[in-house]
Design a protein around this motif. Structure first.
Motif, PDB file in Angstrom:
ATOM      1  N   VAL A 244       0.839  -1.204   0.000  1.00 10.18           N
ATOM      2  CA  VAL A 244       0.000   0.000   0.000  1.00 10.18           C
ATOM      3  C   VAL A 244       0.868   1.245   0.000  1.00 10.18           C
ATOM      4  CG1 VAL A 244      -1.717   1.297   1.323  1.00 10.18           C
ATOM      5  CG2 VAL A 244      -1.911  -1.190   1.128  1.00 10.18           C
ATOM      6  N   GLU A 245       1.912   1.251   0.816  1.00  9.88           N
ATOM      7  CA  GLU A 245       2.808   2.413   0.877  1.00  9.88           C
ATOM      8  C   GLU A 245       3.522   2.624  -0.451  1.00  9.88           C
ATOM      9  OE1 GLU A 245       5.253   1.350   4.161  1.00  9.88           O
ATOM     10  OE2 GLU A 245       3.838   2.096   5.672  1.00  9.88           O
ATOM     11  N   ALA A 246       3.910   1.532  -1.113  1.00 12.15           N
ATOM     12  CA  ALA A 246       4.584   1.659  -2.414  1.00 12.15           C
ATOM     13  C   ALA A 246       3.660   2.275  -3.447  1.00 12.15           C
ATOM     14  CB  ALA A 246       5.061   0.284  -2.889  1.00 12.15           C
ATOM     15  N   LEU A 247       2.392   1.854  -3.456  1.00 10.19           N
ATOM     16  CA  LEU A 247       1.440   2.411  -4.412  1.00 10.19           C
ATOM     17  C   LEU A 247       1.160   3.874  -4.100  1.00 10.19           C
ATOM     18  CD1 LEU A 247      -0.425   2.071  -6.810  1.00 10.19           C
ATOM     19  CD2 LEU A 247      -2.156   1.100  -5.278  1.00 10.19           C
ATOM     20  N   CYS A 248       1.076   4.217  -2.828  1.00  6.23           N
ATOM     21  CA  CYS A 248       0.869   5.620  -2.455  1.00  6.23           C
ATOM     22  C   CYS A 248       2.010   6.493  -2.953  1.00  6.23           C
ATOM     23  CB  CYS A 248       0.720   5.747  -0.936  1.00  6.23           C
ATOM     24  SG  CYS A 248      -0.861   5.173  -0.271  1.00  6.23           S
ATOM     25  N   ARG A 249       3.243   5.996  -2.829  1.00  2.00           N
ATOM     26  CA  ARG A 249       4.388   6.778  -3.317  1.00  2.00           C
ATOM     27  C   ARG A 249       4.307   6.978  -4.829  1.00  2.00           C
ATOM     28  NH1 ARG A 249       7.173   3.595   0.542  1.00  2.00           N
ATOM     29  NH2 ARG A 249       7.798   2.111  -1.063  1.00  2.00           N
ATOM     30  N   LEU A 250       3.954   5.932  -5.552  1.00  2.00           N
ATOM     31  CA  LEU A 250       3.864   6.042  -7.011  1.00  2.00           C
ATOM     32  C   LEU A 250       2.766   7.010  -7.432  1.00  2.00           C
ATOM     33  CD1 LEU A 250       4.306   2.290  -8.030  1.00  2.00           C
ATOM     34  CD2 LEU A 250       5.928   4.155  -8.429  1.00  2.00           C
ATOM     35  N   ALA A 251       1.667   7.063  -6.649  1.00  2.00           N
ATOM     36  CA  ALA A 251       0.537   7.917  -6.998  1.00  2.00           C
ATOM     37  C   ALA A 251       0.669   9.324  -6.423  1.00  2.00           C
ATOM     38  CB  ALA A 251      -0.768   7.288  -6.502  1.00  2.00           C
ATOM     39  N   GLY A 252       1.714   9.574  -5.639  1.00  2.00           N
ATOM     40  CA  GLY A 252       1.881  10.886  -5.031  1.00  2.00           C
ATOM     41  C   GLY A 252       0.897  11.140  -3.915  1.00  2.00           C
ATOM     42  N   GLU A 253       0.418  10.087  -3.281  1.00  2.00           N
ATOM     43  CA  GLU A 253      -0.554  10.204  -2.182  1.00  2.00           C
ATOM     44  C   GLU A 253       0.205  10.388  -0.879  1.00  2.00           C
ATOM     45  OE1 GLU A 253      -3.699  10.095   0.458  1.00  2.00           O
ATOM     46  OE2 GLU A 253      -3.585  10.586  -1.662  1.00  2.00           O
ATOM     47  N   ARG A 254       0.035  11.560  -0.244  1.00  5.02           N
ATOM     48  CA  ARG A 254       0.801  11.876   0.962  1.00  5.02           C
ATOM     49  C   ARG A 254      -0.038  11.826   2.234  1.00  5.02           C
ATOM     50  NH1 ARG A 254       2.358  15.396  -3.030  1.00  5.02           N
ATOM     51  NH2 ARG A 254       4.537  15.275  -3.674  1.00  5.02           N
ATOM     52  N   GLY A 255      -1.355  11.814   2.115  1.00  2.98           N
ATOM     53  CA  GLY A 255      -2.201  11.827   3.302  1.00  2.98           C
ATOM     54  C   GLY A 255      -2.295  10.470   3.959  1.00  2.98           C
ATOM     55  N   GLY A 256      -3.006  10.435   5.086  1.00  3.23           N
ATOM     56  CA  GLY A 256      -3.162   9.191   5.823  1.00  3.23           C
ATOM     57  C   GLY A 256      -4.438   8.450   5.526  1.00  3.23           C
ATOM     58  N   ARG A 257      -5.178   8.883   4.507  1.00  2.00           N
ATOM     59  CA  ARG A 257      -6.472   8.279   4.205  1.00  2.00           C
ATOM     60  C   ARG A 257      -6.342   6.790   3.911  1.00  2.00           C
ATOM     61  NH1 ARG A 257      -9.706   7.246  -0.688  1.00  2.00           N
ATOM     62  NH2 ARG A 257      -7.813   7.534  -1.876  1.00  2.00           N
ATOM     63  N   VAL A 258      -5.443   6.418   3.003  1.00  7.91           N
ATOM     64  CA  VAL A 258      -5.326   5.021   2.597  1.00  7.91           C
ATOM     65  C   VAL A 258      -4.729   4.191   3.730  1.00  7.91           C
ATOM     66  CG1 VAL A 258      -4.397   3.445   0.862  1.00  7.91           C
ATOM     67  CG2 VAL A 258      -5.111   5.738   0.193  1.00  7.91           C
ATOM     68  N   ALA A 259      -3.817   4.791   4.491  1.00  8.90           N
ATOM     69  CA  ALA A 259      -3.259   4.077   5.641  1.00  8.90           C
ATOM     70  C   ALA A 259      -4.354   3.750   6.649  1.00  8.90           C
ATOM     71  CB  ALA A 259      -2.157   4.906   6.297  1.00  8.90           C
ATOM     72  N   ALA A 260      -5.283   4.690   6.849  1.00  8.14           N
ATOM     73  CA  ALA A 260      -6.403   4.442   7.765  1.00  8.14           C
ATOM     74  C   ALA A 260      -7.295   3.324   7.244  1.00  8.14           C
ATOM     75  CB  ALA A 260      -7.210   5.721   7.961  1.00  8.14           C
ATOM     76  N   LEU A 261      -7.537   3.323   5.948  1.00  5.53           N
ATOM     77  CA  LEU A 261      -8.345   2.251   5.360  1.00  5.53           C
ATOM     78  C   LEU A 261      -7.652   0.905   5.512  1.00  5.53           C
ATOM     79  CD1 LEU A 261      -9.628   3.952   2.073  1.00  5.53           C
ATOM     80  CD2 LEU A 261     -10.942   3.458   4.129  1.00  5.53           C
ATOM     81  N   TRP A 262      -6.323   0.887   5.360  1.00  6.03           N
ATOM     82  CA  TRP A 262      -5.598  -0.375   5.528  1.00  6.03           C
ATOM     83  C   TRP A 262      -5.690  -0.871   6.965  1.00  6.03           C
ATOM     84  CZ3 TRP A 262      -1.742  -2.339   8.547  1.00  6.03           C
ATOM     85  CH2 TRP A 262      -1.234  -3.587   8.152  1.00  6.03           C
ATOM     86  N   GLU A 263      -5.562   0.039   7.947  1.00  4.97           N
ATOM     87  CA  GLU A 263      -5.670  -0.360   9.353  1.00  4.97           C
ATOM     88  C   GLU A 263      -7.021  -1.003   9.624  1.00  4.97           C
ATOM     89  OE1 GLU A 263      -3.453  -0.342  11.628  1.00  4.97           O
ATOM     90  OE2 GLU A 263      -1.862   0.985  10.913  1.00  4.97           O
ATOM     91  N   LEU A 264      -8.086  -0.400   9.097  1.00  4.53           N
ATOM     92  CA  LEU A 264      -9.422  -0.946   9.307  1.00  4.53           C
ATOM     93  C   LEU A 264      -9.566  -2.311   8.633  1.00  4.53           C
ATOM     94  CD1 LEU A 264     -11.514   2.292   8.756  1.00  4.53           C
ATOM     95  CD2 LEU A 264     -11.181   1.101  10.907  1.00  4.53           C
ATOM     96  N   ALA A 265      -9.050  -2.422   7.407  1.00  2.00           N
ATOM     97  CA  ALA A 265      -9.148  -3.687   6.686  1.00  2.00           C
ATOM     98  C   ALA A 265      -8.341  -4.772   7.392  1.00  2.00           C
ATOM     99  CB  ALA A 265      -8.669  -3.517   5.246  1.00  2.00           C
ATOM    100  N   ASP A 266      -7.149  -4.416   7.872  1.00  2.00           N
ATOM    101  CA  ASP A 266      -6.307  -5.386   8.563  1.00  2.00           C
ATOM    102  C   ASP A 266      -6.996  -5.897   9.826  1.00  2.00           C
ATOM    103  OD1 ASP A 266      -3.777  -6.784   9.114  1.00  2.00           O
ATOM    104  OD2 ASP A 266      -3.576  -5.341  10.744  1.00  2.00           O
ATOM    105  N   ALA A 267      -7.605  -4.973  10.583  1.00  2.00           N
ATOM    106  CA  ALA A 267      -8.318  -5.382  11.796  1.00  2.00           C
ATOM    107  C   ALA A 267      -9.517  -6.264  11.464  1.00  2.00           C
ATOM    108  CB  ALA A 267      -8.762  -4.151  12.573  1.00  2.00           C
ATOM    109  N   ALA A 268     -10.212  -5.936  10.365  1.00  2.00           N
ATOM    110  CA  ALA A 268     -11.395  -6.712   9.990  1.00  2.00           C
ATOM    111  C   ALA A 268     -11.011  -8.105   9.495  1.00  2.00           C
ATOM    112  CB  ALA A 268     -12.186  -5.970   8.914  1.00  2.00           C
ATOM    113  N   TRP A 269      -9.962  -8.205   8.654  1.00  2.00           N
ATOM    114  CA  TRP A 269      -9.538  -9.499   8.144  1.00  2.00           C
ATOM    115  C   TRP A 269      -9.040 -10.399   9.283  1.00  2.00           C
ATOM    116  CZ3 TRP A 269      -9.864 -11.818   3.443  1.00  2.00           C
ATOM    117  CH2 TRP A 269     -10.196 -11.030   2.336  1.00  2.00           C
ATOM    118  N   SER A 270      -8.327  -9.822  10.247  1.00  2.00           N
ATOM    119  CA  SER A 270      -7.746 -10.635  11.320  1.00  2.00           C
ATOM    120  C   SER A 270      -8.715 -10.889  12.456  1.00  2.00           C
ATOM    121  CB  SER A 270      -6.497  -9.931  11.877  1.00  2.00           C
ATOM    122  OG  SER A 270      -6.859  -8.706  12.495  1.00  2.00           O
TER     123      SER A 270
END
Length: 293
Positions: free
Chosen positions: A59-85
């Motif tokens: 996710v971090e690699a894709l954010c760097r390629l897309a120029g995404e600097r905010g924490g929006r996608v990181a927050a979505l990943w945290e939620l998804a990780d908690a839900a999957w586990s």
């Protein structure tokens, strides 16, 4: 409470939608995305489809390629990780049990300084409750932020056909957006909050002879316009030009683009008039262009 979709929890589907949007911003097909990261083409296909949870590093690699600097996608990943586990639900259950039982965790082994039960102030809640409450509080804050972003994207029409907002343009000068006018040139309308409810209207809708659906979107709050394409073919190119000569374009690069919407970056526009959108079909052939009145 998390629901479960065809391939996993809804949090995973939201993360996958955000990753597809970021990949679209990079303009990279899956093979090129794999070449620029440590993850294979088949892995990215699973991540973008929501079939499996990507590593945080992907996710971090894709954010760097897309120029995404905010924490929006990181927050979505945290939620998804908690839900999957299942950790999110476990934390909620643990919190309820600790509060109900009033139980404090035993001291660490070998800790000579551990307080005896009678030394603990009666007004202090058990440390286990405090820790679990903090975890749950952080999770709820991340959830609220992620839901706000998802609602904005849903209303802006990135979730697929039939989910677009078609509301009147807000004239409120206090509308909070990330850019206005020339500063919006080349920017993403979603990340600049120009596509939110009440800030945008669809000023043109056309269907080409090949069945592609074209739109022109205009945000008065941002003083900018952009084009959208649905039902495109891989290789199609969409171009938007304003009366002031500003121009932006995008291309359908893979089946993810073809199955959903692709949209151009924003172009500064003083109004919704005289905006020109053109489809240049894959494989050549004449361009089809339309103009707002």
């Amino acid at each position: 409470m998390s629901g479960t979709g065809a391939h996993g929890p809804v949090e995973g589907a939201r993360l996958a939608a955000a990753l597809r949007e970021l990949r679209g911003r990079t303009g990279l097909p899956l093979a090129a995305l794999a070449a620029k990261t440590a993850y294979s083409k088949s892995s990215w296909e699973r991540y973008l489809n929501g079939k499996s949870l990507p590593p945080r590093e992907a996710v971090e690699a894709l954010c760097r390629l897309a120029g995404e600097r905010g924490g929006r996608v990181a927050a979505l990943w945290e939620l998804a990780d908690a839900a999957w586990s299942g950790r999110g639900r476990s934390a909620e259950r643990a919190s309820e049990e600790d509060v109900r039982e009033g139980a404090a965790p035993p001291p660490d082994e070998g800790d000579d300084a551990a307080q005896r039960p009678e030394d603990v102030p009666r007004s202090a809640p058990p440390s286990g409750v405090r820790r679990v409450t903090l975890v749950v509080g952080v999770a709820l804050a991340l959830a609220a932020a992620a839901v706000l972003v998802v609602v904005l994207e849903w209303r802006a029409g990135t979730g697929g056909a039939g989910r677009q907002a078609n509301t009147a343009v807000s004239s409120a000068p206090s509308a909070r957006t990330g850019c206005h006018g020339a500063s919006c040139d080349g920017q993403d309308p979603l990340f600049m909050l120009c596509g939110g409810e009440g800030l945008v209207t669809t000023v043109l809708r056309r269907t080409t002879t090949g069945g592609r659906h074209l739109q022109v979107r205009y945000s008065k709050a941002c003083g900018a316009a952009w084009g959208r394409l649905r039902g495109g073919r891989i290789g199609d190119r969409l171009e938007l030009r304003t009366s002031g000569g500003s121009s932006q374009s995008t291309r359908v690069t893979d089946r993810f683009d073809a199955d959903g919407y692709v949209f151009t970056p924003m172009a500064a526009a003083s109004g919704p008039e005289k905006l020109r959108v053109c489809l240049r079909p894959a494989g050549g052939g004449p361009a089809e262009c339309f103009r707002t009145s």
